[in-house]
Design a protein around this motif. Structure first.
Motif, PDB file in Angstrom:
ATOM      1  N   ASP A 148       0.798  -1.218   0.000  1.00  0.00           N
ATOM      2  CA  ASP A 148       0.000   0.000   0.000  1.00  0.00           C
ATOM      3  C   ASP A 148       0.834   1.273   0.000  1.00  0.00           C
ATOM      4  OD1 ASP A 148      -2.152  -1.610  -0.022  1.00  0.00           O
ATOM      5  OD2 ASP A 148      -2.534  -1.485   2.130  1.00  0.00           O
ATOM      6  N   ARG A 149       1.970   1.222   0.699  1.00  0.00           N
ATOM      7  CA  ARG A 149       2.788   2.441   0.753  1.00  0.00           C
ATOM      8  C   ARG A 149       3.332   2.757  -0.636  1.00  0.00           C
ATOM      9  NH1 ARG A 149       3.965   5.059   4.636  1.00  0.00           N
ATOM     10  NH2 ARG A 149       2.731   4.564   6.454  1.00  0.00           N
ATOM     11  N   ALA A 152       0.653   4.139  -2.629  1.00  0.00           N
ATOM     12  CA  ALA A 152       0.419   5.541  -2.270  1.00  0.00           C
ATOM     13  C   ALA A 152       1.439   6.435  -2.960  1.00  0.00           C
ATOM     14  CB  ALA A 152       0.489   5.704  -0.762  1.00  0.00           C
ATOM     15  N   ASP A 173      -6.709  -3.472  -0.757  1.00  0.00           N
ATOM     16  CA  ASP A 173      -7.716  -2.538  -1.240  1.00  0.00           C
ATOM     17  C   ASP A 173      -7.356  -1.097  -0.920  1.00  0.00           C
ATOM     18  OD1 ASP A 173      -9.214  -4.548  -2.241  1.00  0.00           O
ATOM     19  OD2 ASP A 173     -10.485  -4.763  -0.488  1.00  0.00           O
ATOM     20  N   VAL A 174      -6.692  -0.917   0.210  1.00  0.00           N
ATOM     21  CA  VAL A 174      -6.335   0.442   0.619  1.00  0.00           C
ATOM     22  C   VAL A 174      -5.397   1.063  -0.413  1.00  0.00           C
ATOM     23  CG1 VAL A 174      -5.129   1.765   2.370  1.00  0.00           C
ATOM     24  CG2 VAL A 174      -6.701  -0.035   3.051  1.00  0.00           C
ATOM     25  N   ALA A 177      -7.203   1.731  -3.561  1.00  0.00           N
ATOM     26  CA  ALA A 177      -8.032   2.930  -3.418  1.00  0.00           C
ATOM     27  C   ALA A 177      -7.183   4.181  -3.597  1.00  0.00           C
ATOM     28  CB  ALA A 177      -8.711   2.938  -2.058  1.00  0.00           C
ATOM     29  N   LYS A 178      -5.985   4.157  -3.043  1.00  0.00           N
ATOM     30  CA  LYS A 178      -5.060   5.282  -3.211  1.00  0.00           C
ATOM     31  C   LYS A 178      -4.860   5.570  -4.692  1.00  0.00           C
ATOM     32  CE  LYS A 178      -3.214   6.710   0.753  1.00  0.00           C
ATOM     33  NZ  LYS A 178      -3.228   8.136   1.065  1.00  0.00           N
ATOM     34  N   VAL A 181      -8.036   6.814  -6.519  1.00  0.00           N
ATOM     35  CA  VAL A 181      -8.375   8.213  -6.254  1.00  0.00           C
ATOM     36  C   VAL A 181      -7.317   9.128  -6.861  1.00  0.00           C
ATOM     37  CG1 VAL A 181      -8.688   9.913  -4.442  1.00  0.00           C
ATOM     38  CG2 VAL A 181      -9.653   7.643  -4.180  1.00  0.00           C
ATOM     39  N   GLY A 182      -6.070   8.744  -6.699  1.00  0.00           N
ATOM     40  CA  GLY A 182      -4.981   9.616  -7.159  1.00  0.00           C
ATOM     41  C   GLY A 182      -4.844   9.649  -8.669  1.00  0.00           C
ATOM     42  N   GLY A 201     -12.248  -3.107  -3.254  1.00  0.00           N
ATOM     43  CA  GLY A 201     -11.250  -2.333  -3.978  1.00  0.00           C
ATOM     44  C   GLY A 201     -11.623  -2.194  -5.440  1.00  0.00           C
ATOM     45  N   LEU A 204     -14.470   0.287  -5.888  1.00  0.00           N
ATOM     46  CA  LEU A 204     -14.021   1.677  -5.805  1.00  0.00           C
ATOM     47  C   LEU A 204     -13.272   2.076  -7.069  1.00  0.00           C
ATOM     48  CD1 LEU A 204     -13.908   4.044  -3.681  1.00  0.00           C
ATOM     49  CD2 LEU A 204     -11.555   3.395  -3.388  1.00  0.00           C
ATOM     50  N   LYS A 208     -14.088   5.219  -9.537  1.00  0.00           N
ATOM     51  CA  LYS A 208     -13.206   6.390  -9.624  1.00  0.00           C
ATOM     52  C   LYS A 208     -12.521   6.486 -10.984  1.00  0.00           C
ATOM     53  CE  LYS A 208     -13.629   7.929  -5.340  1.00  0.00           C
ATOM     54  NZ  LYS A 208     -14.078   9.279  -4.995  1.00  0.00           N
TER      55      LYS A 208
ATOM     56  N   PHE B 417     -14.765   2.590   2.451  1.00  0.00           N
ATOM     57  CA  PHE B 417     -14.755   2.640   0.992  1.00  0.00           C
ATOM     58  C   PHE B 417     -16.006   3.347   0.462  1.00  0.00           C
ATOM     59  CE2 PHE B 417     -11.201   0.279  -0.962  1.00  0.00           C
ATOM     60  CZ  PHE B 417     -10.493   0.078   0.202  1.00  0.00           C
ATOM     61  N   THR B 421     -15.838   6.602  -1.840  1.00  0.00           N
ATOM     62  CA  THR B 421     -16.579   6.682  -3.092  1.00  0.00           C
ATOM     63  C   THR B 421     -17.380   7.975  -3.146  1.00  0.00           C
ATOM     64  OG1 THR B 421     -16.825   4.305  -2.836  1.00  0.00           O
ATOM     65  CG2 THR B 421     -18.071   5.337  -4.602  1.00  0.00           C
ATOM     66  N   THR B 427      -8.905   9.753   0.371  1.00  0.00           N
ATOM     67  CA  THR B 427      -8.247   8.461   0.158  1.00  0.00           C
ATOM     68  C   THR B 427      -8.058   7.769   1.498  1.00  0.00           C
ATOM     69  OG1 THR B 427      -6.039   9.364   0.415  1.00  0.00           O
ATOM     70  CG2 THR B 427      -6.929   9.317  -1.809  1.00  0.00           C
ATOM     71  N   PRO B 428      -7.929   6.475   1.481  1.00  0.00           N
ATOM     72  CA  PRO B 428      -7.653   5.811   2.748  1.00  0.00           C
ATOM     73  C   PRO B 428      -6.252   6.180   3.232  1.00  0.00           C
ATOM     74  CG  PRO B 428      -7.678   4.236   0.952  1.00  0.00           C
ATOM     75  CD  PRO B 428      -8.008   5.550   0.359  1.00  0.00           C
ATOM     76  N   ILE B 430      -2.834   5.376   5.293  1.00  0.00           N
ATOM     77  CA  ILE B 430      -2.065   4.201   5.685  1.00  0.00           C
ATOM     78  C   ILE B 430      -1.404   4.499   7.014  1.00  0.00           C
ATOM     79  CG2 ILE B 430      -0.158   2.696   5.048  1.00  0.00           C
ATOM     80  CD1 ILE B 430      -0.834   3.538   2.109  1.00  0.00           C
TER      81      ILE B 430
END
Lengths: 654, 530
Positions: A148-149, A152, A173-174, A177-178, A181-182, A201, A204, A208, B417, B421, B427-428, B430
């Motif tokens: 995830d990092r 991100a 999923d996190v 999601a990053k 969205v990004g 995930g 989303l 998006k 989530f 949305t 954003t989530p 971390i």
């Protein structure tokens, strides 16, 4: 190539004309020759070059300075890319540098390939994405430690359109999601083997990134819920669902009503998918170009066939492993006239008659996979050769009934043939190879387990098929040094060669191999006759050698390994299992080969634990994958294991 | 107003049918009595209480008077009702009283808006009352020696006195809460007229008893407004104490009911709409004991309680669940409307969505239209208006591992989530603890470890650290980082004899001793790319 007499004229050409000439040079070797002509040409090369694939990181700073207009940088072949190197490159070679010669290399960069850059972590990745404002495409596939990092960090590249995150195992999923969205402009995303991703995930992501055109969720544990979300993607053209065990026909029903732009779908190896699911897909998408349903159908049902009649644009269909009847071939042949590729690997019911019916209609076929269709004979091959004149690739592995007659037809009609797989076709003999050698475009030839061929057959190939770059002679026990001599005289472009278990090959044969300068991939397991001399010849001659497998070459002594350590600077993978390499030579090989990324070191009879430990220490900064003898797990110091682990190296215990 | 009275009755019936939990089942009669009693108390004591009170408690000499004065009262009580309980008489008391005062009360409570400071006053007042009761008990203990003459009788009297005080506090709590209900007021005013006829003995007995009770209850000349304020305060504090657990379970179980019936599509007109008023919604109890006035949330609990009041309540018939009265006629589906004007759950709303049960009404009203007065003690941020929600939250508080970049936390991933949305750019987040495991650091550590082993690595370690700190010159000298990436180069190990290998013309074998950058200038003419 330009002649030297006209060099004066050539030099008087203006820069833009030179650039146009340069751009017409397709082959990398030609471009290399071009830039070696003179300073002016080299300057043209520097100015024009857009893509760079770096193999040795030590040259990277210079190369980045030399090519200021780079748009694409491939670091996947570089070992040891880590955060420190990245920061060094960015601070020393980047925009902050005082020297004007140091270009702003990162500013124009659009594509970045960081596949297998296991040493890299989020901080380095973040620096890179921040430094490259125009970044559109990133490949971080097979960076197993990425999570995830790292996602991100990638998400700060707002202009990103293409992203490959295959096998980023820690991604959840996190992180997705990053990215969703990004990078909302994302058009292509591959998430194969990102096993932590769930429906949430994907849902989303689909909400998006509405511009997605390509989405690959193969091997994920996503359910029909995800398909429900995916169905809302209006621009989606390519959908990869390979081996998604939780997806079934109900989910494909969503696809029937959604994804109006869908062109390619891959549901191969989806256990839950059956004919009825595919009927939904086919019914909803008349313009489908590619349908990949290998190993998920037990039978090509008539209902599905009925629907497939409407797929007039279908170009590719793969139904590997399904039962298929002769009438089915008739239907496909009559309706899917635009078929270019058909995959029938391991299909039950593929007969000569069926193939004849198929090719009577589908005359545009270029790729035909008949692997393990045991009942086809020369009659089918002849029909294929006669009808499909533009055939490029034919795979008939394990079709034992094919003889020189079939190959004769191929050699007569299919002159565009580039790839043929005749593995385990014991009907292939020297005569057959003679016919086949008429296909002068042949670039990939697989003759593994064809025990009936000899040096004579190989000499036909060597003298006629000059474009061959891949040749598989696995267990062709009839092949000896003379065959290799003929090969090395003709097939100068050979890049990949398999000589495993060709017991007759000796040091002399390897001497001929050493003449193949392009050779990058050599597998020569269990060649009992070869010694250090042969290996030395290969090491000295094959400068591009990147992958060497010499398992069970027990007679090779240290002198050969010394040479290897000394010359094979481009070696990336090596298999030394069951070799009699000494501690010292092992340390040399492992320590000195600065590009080595993967090594298999099982059952080294002359090595000690200390030797292996030392060798590992010598290469620990760059090695990415190593296979070791299991008992060593407790004999090696925990220190070295920790170091390897910290560097992202994967250890396989055998 | 007129309609709502009828509705309340309907609601009561409905609650009985639906099951005897927590409905706003109110024994209106009882309420009225409580109301009346209070009013009477006030009327009796309002003029002289303050002074009387002072006298009583400040002047010890008057204590005897006090007891003696009360004594006949209790005798009278004992005559009229054979039970020990004082409150039984409440049912029977018929007090003539001025309609005016009741109306005043109604007016006041209707006009009165919620005033926190006033509520605080009331709360402290109640506290004071309880302290006074405590004092009284102390006093009784202290006086024990003086009244040795008639111990049994006195003991009974003292018990009665304390019971009376306690009861009056309870009654006050209940009645003040009840007094806020307009529907009750209606009945009240209607009842008062009929009450006038049968007030003979009440006229005699009650004023004095009221004084006795009043000691614990109504110290000041409190107007109707006071009462309504108290009612408010009761609402707020009502969820404390013993009933808490009960409360939680009930509400928690049924929590989702409000949400669950979201999708219900009843055609308008096919069901009866009932609308409870705010005060009734907020009343803590809906079932009251007709004998002692104790309140219950469930009718079943009340029935269990009633057993203690005598054998007649132990019969199977009395204990049985009240049968559906309307079993013969077809049951009309009942749905509820929120009294809050403009709310989607209000019957006047365009897209009116009725609430299914009274519990739904209660929870909806508290959640939507009341202050969120329960604050989570752990995170000090989340607020709730329904205590069950707080308890539910506290179960998960601190476990909210799903964090959004905006700072909102979620206990469930799907909720996060959904949030992401919904909101652009969120954003989530971390968790930051991972940062500590930054790989650069570990690789540094690893490198140092290599160095620490007694191993001929030449300047390997130092050069590695040079690179890490970016201090190395790119064009750098040869001395800079010998063996940077090549710990076991030919330079450091002398393997004589192998240098004789013929060198390929374009070989860059030198790089085997070389390293990232130091020698790179030598190769400026060559290319390392493919």
């Amino acid at each position: 190539m330009l002649s030297f007499q006209s060099s004066k004229n050539v030099l008087s050409l203006t820069e833009d004309l030179l650039v146009r000439i340069y751009e017409l040079l397709a082959a990398e070797s030609d471009r290399k020759s071009f830039r070696l002509v003179c300073r002016e040409f080299r300057r043209i090369d520097s100015l024009t070059r857009r893509h760079l694939r770096v193999i040795r990181i030590e040259f990277l700073p210079i190369l980045l300075r030399k090519y200021p207009r780079l748009q694409s940088l491939d670091l996947s072949a570089c070992p040891r890319i880590d955060d420190g190197v990245v920061s060094l490159l960015l601070t020393r070679v980047g925009p902050g540098s005082n020297s004007p010669s140091l270009g702003h290399w990162a500013w124009g960069l659009k594509s970045l390939v960081l596949s297998r850059a296991t040493g890299l972590r989020f901080s380095g990745l973040e620096m890179l994405t921040r430094a490259c404002p125009c970044l559109e495409s990133v490949d971080v596939s097979y960076c197993c430690g990425f999570g995830d990092r790292e996602a991100a960090a990638l998400s700060s590249a707002v202009g990103l359109r293409e992203l490959n995150m295959d096998k980023c195992l820690q991604l959840t999923d996190v992180g997705l999601a990053k990215i969703a969205v990004g990078c909302s402009k994302l058009e292509k995303l591959s998430l194969k083997w990102c096993m932590e991703i769930t429906d949430l995930g994907i849902d989303l992501l689909c909400k998006k990134c509405v511009d997605l055109k390509y989405l690959d969720v193969s091997y994920l544990k996503v359910t029909n819920e995800s398909l429900h979300s995916i169905a809302c993607l209006l621009k989606l053209e390519v959908l990869g669902l390979m081996a998604c065990p939780l997806i079934d026909d109900v989910g494909l029903q969503f696809i029937e009503r959604g994804c109006p732009s869908l062109k390619v779908i891959d549901v191969s190896r989806c256990e839950g998918v059956s004919s009825s699911g595919l009927i939904f897909v086919v019914r909803g998408h008349r313009n489908l170009l590619e349908l990949n349903a290998g190993y998920c159908l037990s039978e090509l049902s008539t209902a599905l066939l009925h629907q497939m009649k409407n797929l007039n644009h279908l170009e590719v269909i793969r139904i590997d492993g399904a039962r298929i009847s002769e009438t089915s071939f008739q239907v496909i042949s009559a309706n899917c006239k635009s078929l270019v590729e058909i995959g029938l690997s391991k299909c039950v019911g593929v007969t000569n008659m069926g193939i004849m019916r198929l090719v009577s209609g589908c005359i545009n076929l270029r790729v035909l996979n008949l692997t393990c269709c045991h009942s086809i004979t020369d009659a089918a091959i002849s029909a294929i050769a006669y009808s499909c004149r533009s055939l490029v690739c034919l795979k008939v592995e394990s079709c034992n009934m094919i003889t020189e007659k079939g190959l004769c037809q191929l050699g007569s009609f299919c002159l565009l043939l580039e790839e043929i797989d005749l593995t385990d076709c014991c009907g292939v003999n020297d005569k057959g190879l003679e016919y086949l050698s008429r296909c002068s475009e042949l670039s990939c030839l697989k003759l593994g387990l064809c025990t009936n061929i000899s040096n004579k057959g190989l000499s036909y190939i060597g003298s006629n098929c000059l474009k061959i770059h891949e040749l598989d002679l696995y267990r062709c026990t009839g092949i000896g040094d003379d065959g290799l001599e003929a090969l090395s005289n003709g097939c100068k472009k050979l890049r990949k060669l398999n000589l495993s278990y060709c017991n007759e090959v000796s040091d002399r044969g390897l001497g001929y191999i050493g003449r193949l300068e392009e050779l990058s991939d050599l597998e020569m397991r269990a060649l009992h006759k070869i010694t250090g001399v042969g290996l030395e010849a290969v090491a000295v001659g094959c400068k591009r050698l990147a992958d060497l497998d010499m398992k069970h070459c027990e007679k090779v002594g240290d002198s050969g390994f010394w040479a290897l350590a000394y010359y094979s600077k481009n070696l990336r993978q090596i298999n030394l299992s069951y070799c009699g390499i000494s501690d010292m030579a092992l340390c040399m090989v492992m320590g000195n080969l600065s590009r080595l990324q993967e090594a298999k070191l099982v059952h080294l009879s002359n090595s000690t634990v200390e030797g292996v430990e030392l060798a590992l220490r010598a290469c620990c900064v760059r090695i990415k994958k190593v296979k070791l003898f299991a008992p060593l797990r407790f004999m090696l110091s925990s220190e070295i294991l920790e170091i390897l682990h910290a560097r992202g190296c994967i250890i396989r215990w055998d | 107003m007129g309609t709502s009275v009828g509705q309340i009755d309907g609601a009561t019936a409905q609650a009985n049918v639906a099951g005897d939990y927590y409905g706003p089942k109110m024994d209106l009669k009882e309420r009225v009595c409580g109301e009346l009693q209070k009013e009477v108390l006030k009327g009796a004591s309002s003029t002289n209480f303050k002074t009387q009170h002072r006298q009583k408690w400040e002047d010890p000499s008057s204590t005897l008077d006090y007891s003696t004065r009360i004594e006949p009262l209790f005798q009278a009580f004992n005559q009229t009702s054979q039970t020990q309980s004082l409150l039984l008489c409440n049912n029977q008391i018929k007090v003539p009283m001025q309609d005016g005062s009741v109306n005043d009360l109604l007016q006041a409570s209707k006009i009165q808006d919620w005033d926190p400071s006033a509520m605080l006053n009331n709360l402290s007042f109640l506290e004071q009352k309880i302290h006074q009761l405590q004092d009284l008990v102390y006093l009784i203990i202290g006086r024990k020696g003086q009244v040795l003459g008639r111990p049994d009788e006195l003991l009974v009297q003292q018990q009665q006195l304390v019971t009376a005080d306690l009861t009056s506090i309870i009654v006050q709590l209940i009645s003040t809460a009840g007094s806020l209900l307009p529907s009750v007021k209606q009945t009240l005013s209607a009842a008062t007229t009929s009450l006038g006829q049968c007030g003979e003995f009440g006229g005699v007995v009650f004023p004095s008893s009221a004084q006795g009770l009043n000691d614990g209850v109504q110290p000041q000349n409190a107007g109707g407004s006071k009462v309504s304020e108290l009612a408010n305060s009761v609402d707020i504090t009502s969820n404390n104490g013993n009933e808490q657990n009960n409360h939680i379970i009930e509400e928690h179980e049924l929590k989702d009911e409000e949400d669950a019936e979201e999708g219900e599509n009843l055609l308008p007109g096919t069901y009866e709409i009932l609308q409870l008023e705010k005060e009734e919604i907020l009343a803590p109890h809906t079932h009251f004991c007709t004998i002692c006035g104790k309140g219950f949330k469930r009718d079943a609990n009340l029935r269990m309680h009633m057993r203690g009041h005598g054998d007649e309540y132990k019969t199977p018939g009395a204990l049985a669940k009240p049968t559906k009265e309307s079993s013969s006629e077809p049951t009309i589906i009942k749905r509820y409307s929120c009294p809050y004007a403009g709310c989607k759950r209000n019957k006047d709303h365009k897209k009116f969505q009725p609430l299914k049960t009274i519990l739904c009404v209660k929870n909806h009203y508290k959640r939507t239209h009341c202050d969120k007065s329960y604050i989570c003690s752990r995170c000090n941020t989340k607020k709730f208006s329904v205590i069950a929600d707080l308890k539910t939250h506290e179960k998960h508080c601190g476990k909210d591992k799903w964090l959004c970049s905006c700072g909102t936390t979620f206990s469930r991933k799907d909720k996060l989530f959904g949030h992401i949305t919904l909101f652009q750019g969120h954003t989530p987040a971390i968790p930051s603890d991972e940062t500590k495991a930054a790989p650069v650091g570990t690789s540094d550590g690893a490198t140092n470890k290599v160095g620490s082993v007694n191993f001929n690595l030449s300047s390997y370690v130092s050069s590695e650290s040079d690179v890490q700190s970016s201090s190395m010159d790119i064009k750098g000298g040869i001395n800079d980082a010998v063996g940077y990436f090549s710990p076991l180069s030919f330079d450091t190990c002398n393997f004589g004899g192998f240098h004789e290998f013929p060198r390929p013309p374009f070989d860059d074998s030198e790089s085997s001793f070389a390293f990232l950058l130091s020698r790179s200038c030598n190769y400026s003419q060559k290319s390392g790319e493919e």
